[in-house]
Motif scaffolding. Structure first.
Motif, PDB file in Angstrom:
ATOM      1  N   UNK A  68       0.830  -1.203   0.000  1.00 12.52           N
ATOM      2  CA  UNK A  68       0.000   0.000   0.000  1.00 12.52           C
ATOM      3  C   UNK A  68       0.866   1.255   0.000  1.00 12.52           C
ATOM      4  N   UNK A  69       1.998   1.188   0.690  1.00  9.42           N
ATOM      5  CA  UNK A  69       2.928   2.314   0.664  1.00  9.42           C
ATOM      6  C   UNK A  69       3.464   2.572  -0.739  1.00  9.42           C
ATOM      7  N   UNK A  70       3.760   1.505  -1.466  1.00 15.26           N
ATOM      8  CA  UNK A  70       4.242   1.652  -2.836  1.00 15.26           C
ATOM      9  C   UNK A  70       3.148   2.224  -3.740  1.00 15.26           C
ATOM     10  N   UNK A  71       1.910   1.750  -3.558  1.00 13.66           N
ATOM     11  CA  UNK A  71       0.805   2.280  -4.355  1.00 13.66           C
ATOM     12  C   UNK A  71       0.565   3.761  -4.060  1.00 13.66           C
ATOM     13  N   UNK A  72       0.690   4.131  -2.791  1.00 10.71           N
ATOM     14  CA  UNK A  72       0.537   5.537  -2.430  1.00 10.71           C
ATOM     15  C   UNK A  72       1.629   6.381  -3.076  1.00 10.71           C
ATOM     16  N   UNK A  73       2.841   5.865  -3.108  1.00  9.40           N
ATOM     17  CA  UNK A  73       3.945   6.589  -3.742  1.00  9.40           C
ATOM     18  C   UNK A  73       3.674   6.781  -5.235  1.00  9.40           C
ATOM     19  N   UNK A  74       3.159   5.744  -5.886  1.00 11.31           N
ATOM     20  CA  UNK A  74       2.841   5.840  -7.309  1.00 11.31           C
ATOM     21  C   UNK A  74       1.748   6.875  -7.559  1.00 11.31           C
TER      22      UNK A  74
END
Length: 271
Positions: free
Chosen positions: A207-213
């Protein structure tokens, strides 16, 4: 020279914790402590999930979440995946509280819709408590739990017997919880909890990676909108950003939404 210490895989550490002597209490300082406490619910110690099976679940969860088009879709997939992967569970729900933003929720399962609605509307319940305290929150008998009296009737009506809420901490983005509801009171299996904690830990990273994207995409859209404003008004960069922000506030929308509409309108006009 002393021999080097052997690293113990996370799945094996969780399995060991499930076999330790349980302790009392309704909230644990860590996920590992919760696994130890919930071993008393099943009446017998558990060896925990098989490492190969757990690795397969984490891999599948990774593929599903990273292929999501949005953070909201990822939460839906997380709830659906957890509900299908955890045996004896009638509902899994996910709640995220962003910094300065509204609560975002998702759920899957055959029960509990009213319970979740009341929990979020009243800002009190096991999932929200786990999110706020960053600790695992459990209840072996939800319809009789005195901590949330406003939820007892809904739990009874929805057929929710017990719960284990595992905290989610999406770095620099949000806090939340993955809540697991077993089908019987007092029957939360420690193996189920170990698996839920592993899924929650993996979901935090994904979810952190998706938020970064999403942040990168939002930034690019805002930059394009600023370029449109500069071209239309002949103003400077700072003034263009101010115009975009003012428009968002006036319309009651977030800046990325206004930016997207502005860019789309400019594309239509130039066609």
């Amino acid at each position: 020279m002393s021999a080097p210490k052997r690293r113990v895989p996370a799945a094996q550490r969780g399995a060991r914790l499930a076999r330790r002597t349980p302790v009392d209490g309704t909230a644990q300082p860590s996920r590992r402590g919760a696994a130890r406490r919930l071993s008393r619910f099943s009446g017998a110690p558990s060896a925990g999930p098989h490492p190969v099976e757990l690795a397969g679940l984490l891999h599948e969860l990774t593929v599903r979440l990273l292929s999501a088009d949005s953070l909201t879709q990822a939460l839906d997939r997380l709830a659906t995946f957890a509900a299908g992967a955890l045996p004896g569970v009638v509902r899994c729900s996910v709640a995220l509280i962003g910094e300065g933003g509204p609560l975002t929720g998702a759920a899957a399962g055959s029960a509990g819709e009213t319970f979740d609605q009341l929990q979020y509307a009243g800002s009190a319940g096991p999932g929200l408590e786990a999110a706020r305290t960053r600790s695992v929150v459990t209840s072996v008998d939800l319809p009789a739990d005195e901590r949330w009296p406003q939820l007892r009737a809904a739990a009874r009506a929805d057929g929710l017997a017990a719960v284990a809420a595992v905290p989610l901490d999406v770095r620099r983005s949000a806090v939340g919880a993955l809540s697991v509801y077993p089908d019987r009171a007092g029957e939360v299996n420690p193996e189920v909890l170990v698996t839920a904690m592993a899924l929650a830990g993996q979901a935090e990273v994904l979810l952190g990676e998706l938020h970064r994207r999403e942040a990168l995409t939002e930034g690019a859209e805002v930059d394009r909108a600023v370029g449109v404003i500069i071209a239309q008004r002949g103003c400077g960069v700072q003034e263009a950003y101010a115009v975009l922000q003012e428009s968002a506030q006036r319309l009651g929308l977030d800046r990325s939404t206004v930016a997207g509409r502005l860019v789309a309108a400019a594309a239509r006009n130039s066609a």
